[in-house]
Design an enzyme around this catalytic site. Structure first.
Site, PDB file in Angstrom:
ATOM      1  N   SER A 214     -10.199 -40.532  75.060  1.00  0.00           N
ATOM      2  CA  SER A 214     -10.529 -41.058  76.391  1.00  0.00           C
ATOM      3  C   SER A 214     -12.032 -41.173  76.548  1.00  0.00           C
ATOM      4  O   SER A 214     -12.760 -40.221  76.262  1.00  0.00           O
ATOM      5  CB  SER A 214      -9.988 -40.132  77.493  1.00  0.00           C
ATOM      6  N   CYS A 343      -5.422 -31.192  84.564  1.00  0.00           N
ATOM      7  CA  CYS A 343      -4.112 -31.789  84.805  1.00  0.00           C
ATOM      8  C   CYS A 343      -3.119 -30.802  85.393  1.00  0.00           C
ATOM      9  O   CYS A 343      -2.044 -31.186  85.828  1.00  0.00           O
ATOM     10  CB  CYS A 343      -3.561 -32.384  83.513  1.00  0.00           C
TER      11      CYS A 343
END
Length: 410
Positions: A214, A343
């Site tokens: 990412s 997360c």
């Protein structure tokens, strides 16, 4: 926006590095580096057209997109044809596991994988279709167990997924050895390198069949990433249906400005990641911080101590008081820290990573993660230590203190 005479002037935010002294959550996301921001603005100004359109100016956008693909491929050590641009590692991880599940068999993954690997594995392979590799008390995958899984007759895995660097503890896994061992047995190996790229050299990662990353983890923008697919002829993955983009792997108009910014960030961070002296200095600062913290706060535990770790991250378990109290009070002093994976932060669930390392639920509730970046200096670690000891005194006294954010430094 401010008015200046008859013209409207848009003020861009100052580079985030002006507050990087307080930012210790680089494992969650990183500030946009200057090179990435300049590339993004330039692309939006000069090459904003749809790369799939047929007129010449759109053709320029297509050419620049492919040049960015070539740049990313060179930096990652693979052929451009293996690069598929995605929205990030989560999309890439899901794509790999969906593809593997379509082949039948089972998935083998480490017990300390990110939720973006664990959850799709269970979703696509179902109950009984996932084997989790245990780790030792340092968080390192047990190589003997992996070897046994690969050598068990008649049960060759559809995929093995072991990350390069852990998002919570920073513990490094032997991904190169894992890639070689999987190749020997003809098993596709997927490496989630989201927390490796930009922190350690990328050399050799292309030896893995699949790699995901990412951009926002290494100074690039959010919403863009790379999936490295296996070499050779490969049928379209069809991550999304509806168009021929990305060689049929992922439909939808390509985000060239995002890709350009990612390539710029990848190039900018490659130098730091390959600089052993810079990494050694960062490690020394982190180690000194941990040593002094354990000295002044007896009972503090460093998670993953003794294992190879990313030089810029430290996860500790403090002696007392819930982690959210620590995070709140450190935030009031201008220090951004976390409790672990972004997360799952705030959900109150036990960390599968710490659980796999044998840490009990009560201790997990006292875990704090500090993750620095290339701009972090020794004084920042010293300031964090001072803030931690200050918060400790306040929490021990039971007195609610006033916020101590130094706004002049923001």
């Amino acid at each position: 926006m401010v008015e200046k005479g008859s013209e409207a002037v848009f003020l861009l935010p100052r580079p985030f590095m002006s507050v990087s002294f307080a930012y210790f959550d680089h494992h969650a996301t990183t500030p946009l580096c200057l090179e990435a921001r300049e590339a993004w603005l330039r692309a939006h100004s000069e090459a904003w057209m749809n790369p799939s359109s047929l007129y010449p100016s759109a053709g320029r956008s297509r050419r620049l997109l492919e040049e960015a693909r070539e740049e990313c491929a060179e930096l990652l050590g693979c052929e451009p044809a293996r690069i598929v641009f995605t929205s990030g590692a989560t999309e890439g991880n899901n794509a790999v596991l969906r593809w593997a599940a379509s082949r039948g068999g089972r998935a083998v993954l480490s017990a300390v994988e990110h939720p973006a690997v664990r959850e799709p594995a269970w979703q696509f392979f179902g109950d009984g279709g996932v084997c989790e590799l245990p780790v030792d008390e340092k968080g390192v995958v047990l190589a003997d167990v992996l070897r046994a899984e690969l050598e068990t007759p008649g049960t060759k895995p559809a995929v093995v997924s072991v990350m390069a660097a852990n998002n919570e503890t920073g513990v490094l896994q032997a991904w190169r050895e894992t890639a070689a061992r999987c190749a020997e047995h003809g098993v596709p190996y997927h490496c989630d390198a989201a927390q490796w790229i930009g922190k350690r050299p990328a050399a050799g990662l292309a030896e893995c069949a699949w790699v995901t990353l990412s951009a926002h983890k290494f100074g690039g923008p959010k919403g863009v990433g790379v999936l490295i697919i296996p070499a050779g002829t490969f049928s379209p993955l069809r991550l999304r249906a509806g168009g021929p983009q990305e060689s049929g792997h992922r439909a939808g108009t390509e985000d060239y400005p995002g890709v350009a910014a990612m390539a710029a960030a990848l190039a900018a961070r490659a130098g730091w990641a390959a600089d052993e002296q810079a990494r050694a200095k960062a490690s020394a600062w982190r180690d000194a911080f941990e040593s002094r913290l354990m000295k002044h706060l007896p009972g503090t535990q460093v998670v993953g101590s003794g294992a190879l770790r990313s030089e810029t991250v430290s996860m500790v378990i403090v002696p007392r008081h819930p982690q959210l109290k620590w995070v709140t009070r450190l935030g009031e002093r201008g220090f951004c820290v976390s409790t672990g994976s972004a997360c799952s932060s705030g959900k109150g669930n036990p960390s599968p990573v710490l659980q796999a390392m044998g840490i009990d639920a009560e201790a997990m509730g006292r875990a704090l993660r500090f993750s620095a970046g290339p701009e972090t200096v020794e004084a920042d670690w010293e300031g964090l230590l001072e803030a931690l000891l200050d918060v400790w005194e306040v929490l021990e006294s039971g007195v609610r203190d006033r916020p101590k954010v130094d706004l002049s430094r923001l």
